[in-house]
Scaffold this active site. Sequence first.
Site, short mmCIF file in Angstrom:
data_model
loop_
_atom_site.label_atom_id
_atom_site.label_comp_id
_atom_site.label_asym_id
_atom_site.label_seq_id
_atom_site.Cartn_x
_atom_site.Cartn_y
_atom_site.Cartn_z
N GLY A 9 -88.71 71.57 86.70
CA GLY A 9 -89.85 71.56 87.62
C GLY A 9 -90.53 72.91 87.69
O GLY A 9 -91.04 73.33 88.73
N ALA A 10 -90.54 73.61 86.54
CA ALA A 10 -90.99 75.00 86.53
C ALA A 10 -92.48 75.18 86.73
O ALA A 10 -92.93 76.28 87.08
CB ALA A 10 -90.56 75.68 85.22
N SER A 11 -93.27 74.14 86.53
CA SER A 11 -94.71 74.28 86.70
C SER A 11 -95.14 74.08 88.16
O SER A 11 -96.30 74.33 88.50
CB SER A 11 -95.47 73.29 85.81
N GLY A 12 -94.22 73.66 89.02
CA GLY A 12 -94.53 73.48 90.44
C GLY A 12 -94.52 74.78 91.20
O GLY A 12 -94.23 75.85 90.65
N GLY A 13 -94.80 74.71 92.49
CA GLY A 13 -94.93 75.91 93.31
C GLY A 13 -93.66 76.73 93.39
O GLY A 13 -93.66 77.94 93.12
N ILE A 14 -92.54 76.10 93.76
CA ILE A 14 -91.28 76.82 93.88
C ILE A 14 -90.78 77.23 92.50
O ILE A 14 -90.33 78.37 92.30
CB ILE A 14 -90.23 75.97 94.61
N GLY A 15 -90.84 76.32 91.54
CA GLY A 15 -90.34 76.62 90.20
C GLY A 15 -91.06 77.77 89.54
O GLY A 15 -90.43 78.65 88.93
N SER A 139 -83.67 69.79 100.30
CA SER A 139 -84.62 69.73 101.42
C SER A 139 -83.87 69.47 102.71
O SER A 139 -82.79 68.85 102.71
CB SER A 139 -85.63 68.61 101.18
N TYR A 152 -87.22 59.92 99.13
CA TYR A 152 -87.07 61.36 98.92
C TYR A 152 -85.86 61.88 99.70
O TYR A 152 -85.03 62.62 99.16
CB TYR A 152 -88.35 62.06 99.38
#
Length: 241
Positions: A9-15, A139, A152
């Site tokens: 998930g590296a393209s997301g905000g946290i990643g 989460s 989720y």
Amino acid sequence: MKDTVIITGASGGIGSAAARKLAKEGCELLLCGNSSPEKLEKLKMECLEYTTKCITFCGDISKSDTAHKIVEIALAHFKKIDILINNAGISKIGLLPDLSDKEWFQILNTNLSSAFFLCRQVLPHMIHAKKGRILNISSIWGNIGASCEAAYSATKGGLDSLTKSLAKELAPSGISVNALACGMIDTAMNACFTPEEIQSICEEIPAGRMASPEETAEFIALLLKAPNYLTGQVIGFDGGW
């Protein structure tokens, strides 16, 4: 010797924030994503300003053969795997009766099965090396549940239990396994909420605001430096929520 890190998930905000932070600390990175190859390539170029090795992989993380490919590529390039960050995650807001079978399995496989598949592939190498760290990005909803995010919440609860079980299994091998239970982070996942809804949520948070991805990345970096006696923990990062 530099740590080698796999981030899903590296393209997301946290990643992406975690990738930049760890690159600045000299880590060698394998950035994994699925739907945003252009973002991954841009992120790779940013990381290469700070580290000598950063590669990308695009594929469906919810499939077991993808995990095999990721580990194969990591070992071919880096010869070892020190850290696995299971960050890939998706959600869908809505009532449970409105969730289709396809949506349920997509959320389950992306959020939970992907972590299982990657751990299964990575662990033989970490066990052989008698060291390693696994950090699962979870989460607060995995603990207390969220209305209209049942799928989720269920997957994050499963991820928390996987974390605790694996930690017991791997502690004799010198491998730590922890989870970071995030609260409200200012990422694209929360862009579905209106400004009024976000304000209402922030009023419930003692810190009075969302956290930034960069703050989250700072804490991730701190956790990865902790003694490996810290294991089996689901650590909250939620502004006191």
